[in-house]
Scaffold this active site. Structure first.
Site, PDB file in Angstrom:
ATOM      1  N   ASP A  87       2.483   2.832  -8.399  1.00 37.58           N
ATOM      2  CA  ASP A  87       3.696   2.699  -9.206  1.00 37.58           C
ATOM      3  C   ASP A  87       3.867   1.268  -9.710  1.00 37.58           C
ATOM      4  OD1 ASP A  87       4.152   1.919  -6.503  1.00 37.58           O
ATOM      5  OD2 ASP A  87       6.323   1.987  -6.825  1.00 37.58           O
ATOM      6  N   GLU A 147       5.888   1.993  -3.807  1.00 41.63           N
ATOM      7  CA  GLU A 147       5.997   0.653  -3.197  1.00 41.63           C
ATOM      8  C   GLU A 147       7.098  -0.154  -3.845  1.00 41.63           C
ATOM      9  OE1 GLU A 147       5.275  -3.609  -2.451  1.00 41.63           O
ATOM     10  OE2 GLU A 147       5.299  -2.569  -4.389  1.00 41.63           O
TER      11      GLU A 147
END
Length: 440
Positions: free
Chosen positions: A88, A153
């Site tokens: 991400d 994350e």
């Protein structure tokens, strides 16, 4: 820079191709569960499968995808190594950028642009390129390696590393150490003689995350009336005290090692109260010498002539290893009796040994390809996916190497506008990472 790599020629083409492809998947994480890593995860799984691995995709919720794959090493008695990168990225406002942030464009100067070029789709691409080269060249690392490509994350890791560690720990059973982002990149500083000096910080620690919610209660009423029990005033006073507080020096072993090595490189005596002798390299340690608490959000009221009953604020706190008790006691004092605080999100600090064989292997890999470079330990001011894996007994390091030119601004571009990475710096990083992983 330095020695010849054992990687095949195709690996240096693939690491660029894979970085571009991964950037083109919009894996923006807006927090609160709003994200989609599925397409990028499927892409990574295909590339791993083509290299003979057997990847699995694991999800806590639809499209919040994680990929895990294992490659057996040549030494069956050696503990496994976890190598992980997150899929991400933080949001990017296209109007602010010089190029489309999801284009993966390469310009005439050899810069590869896009959100995630540094943080951290380039590392994911290096992982894929290395393992595929090993398959073609029929080589294997000494240690078994668990590769993980992780979701979420950039929020609270609930769909990523926390989910994996809590629900699927069996994939990491024999992993004793892990490597991931925010270390091994070139940081330029000026030597005592005025020359450019290439420093490579390797992360062996992280401050703990302590995101706080503050709340104040008071007596609601008409704003034209006297009211000494004003929730907004109480909260504002506490926030001002927190913002102005000067936290005391708390030097951890990792930061002490960093300051001493940087001081030696700059030809000065280590001074933990005055970092000016470290030149530009002071940036690597200045935020990790103490706890911190920075107010970021305040919310109260709904009409100018109404004193509200409630007021709230949010504070981004960071805690050095061993500084938790001091942090909590100080917050109690700064908030006082009129303002309550609680943890909205908390992660323990992380500290790893800088004299371990694994840390030494990271130093040696950098020196092999940049003999004039200076690898040094440092502690990250923020945090990574390494923290959720710590309860599994996995010691975490930050090592996603990149070769960067003077004035590049790694810290400014990660999460910043016009994020980009030099193509040749990406290839340098692949050489270093490959050498480390084969020998660790």
């Amino acid at each position: 820079m330095g020695a010849v790599s054992a990687l095949d020629t195709k690996a240096f083409e693939e690491v660029v191709e894979f970085t571009r492809d991964l950037i083109r998947f919009d894996t923006t994480n807006r927090g609160g569960g709003d994200g989609d890593e599925r397409a990028a995860a499927e892409y990574a799984a295909v590339k791993l499968s083509e290299a003979g691995l057997d990847p699995v995709i694991l999800e806590k919720a639809p499209n919040r995808s994680n990929v895990v794959a294992r490659l057996e090493g040549t030494d069956p008695d050696a503990p496994a190594l976890l190598v992980h990168g997150h899929l991400d990225v933080v949001p990017a406002e296209a109007a602010d950028w010089s190029v489309d942030p999801f284009s993966g464009e390469i310009d005439a100067d050899g810069m590869l642009w896009g959100r995630g070029a540094i943080d951290m789709k380039s590392m994911n691409a290096m992982m894929l390129a290395a393992v595929r080269s090993w398959a073609r060249e029929e080589v294997r690392p000494r240690r078994s390696i668990v590769f993980a490509f992780i979701a979420d994350e950039e929020a609270e890791a609930d769909y990523g590393s926390r989910f994996l560690a809590a629900e699927h720990p069996e994939y990491f059973d024999d992993c004793t150490e892990g490597v991931s982002e925010s270390g091994g990149f070139t940081f330029h500083s000026t030597s005592a003689s005025g020359d450019d000096m290439r420093i490579y910080p390797i992360a062996a620690g992280e401050r703990g995350t302590a995101w706080l919610e503050l709340t104040a209660r008071g007596r609601a009423g008409h704003a034209s009336k006297a009211n000494p029990d004003n929730a907004v005033s109480k909260l504002a006073a506490a926030v001002a005290r927190i913002g102005a507080h000067r936290w005391p020096l708390r030097v951890t072993p990792v930061v002490e090692a960093a300051v001493r090595e940087l001081a030696a490189l700059h030809g000065v005596e280590p001074d933990f109260t005055d970092l000016s002798g470290l030149g530009e390299a002071a940036q690597l340690v200045e935020s990790t010498l103490r706890n911190s608490a920075n107010p970021t959000i305040m919310q109260a009221g709904y009409k100018i002539n109404v004193i509200p009953e409630h007021a709230r604020a949010e504070v981004d706190g960071r805690v050095v290893p061993g500084g938790e008790a001091e942090f909590e006691a100080t917050l109690d004092e700064l908030c006082g009796p009129d303002v309550a605080w609680r943890y909205a999100h908390r992660d323990e600090p992380l500290m790893s040994p800088v004299d371990s064989p694994t840390f030494r292997a990271m130093r040696e890999a950098i020196k092999k390809f940049d003999p004039e470079g200076h690898p040094v330990p440092f502690c990250m001011s923020g945090g990574t996916d390494a923290k959720p894996f710590t309860p599994l007994g996995i010691t975490g390091y930050g090592f996603s190497p990149l070769g960067l030119p003077p004035g590049f601004g790694y810290g400014r571009l990660a999460h910043g506008v016009d994020e980009r990475v030099p193509v040749e710096g990406l290839r340098f990083g692949l050489r270093v990472l490959d050498d480390f992983l084969l020998k660790a």
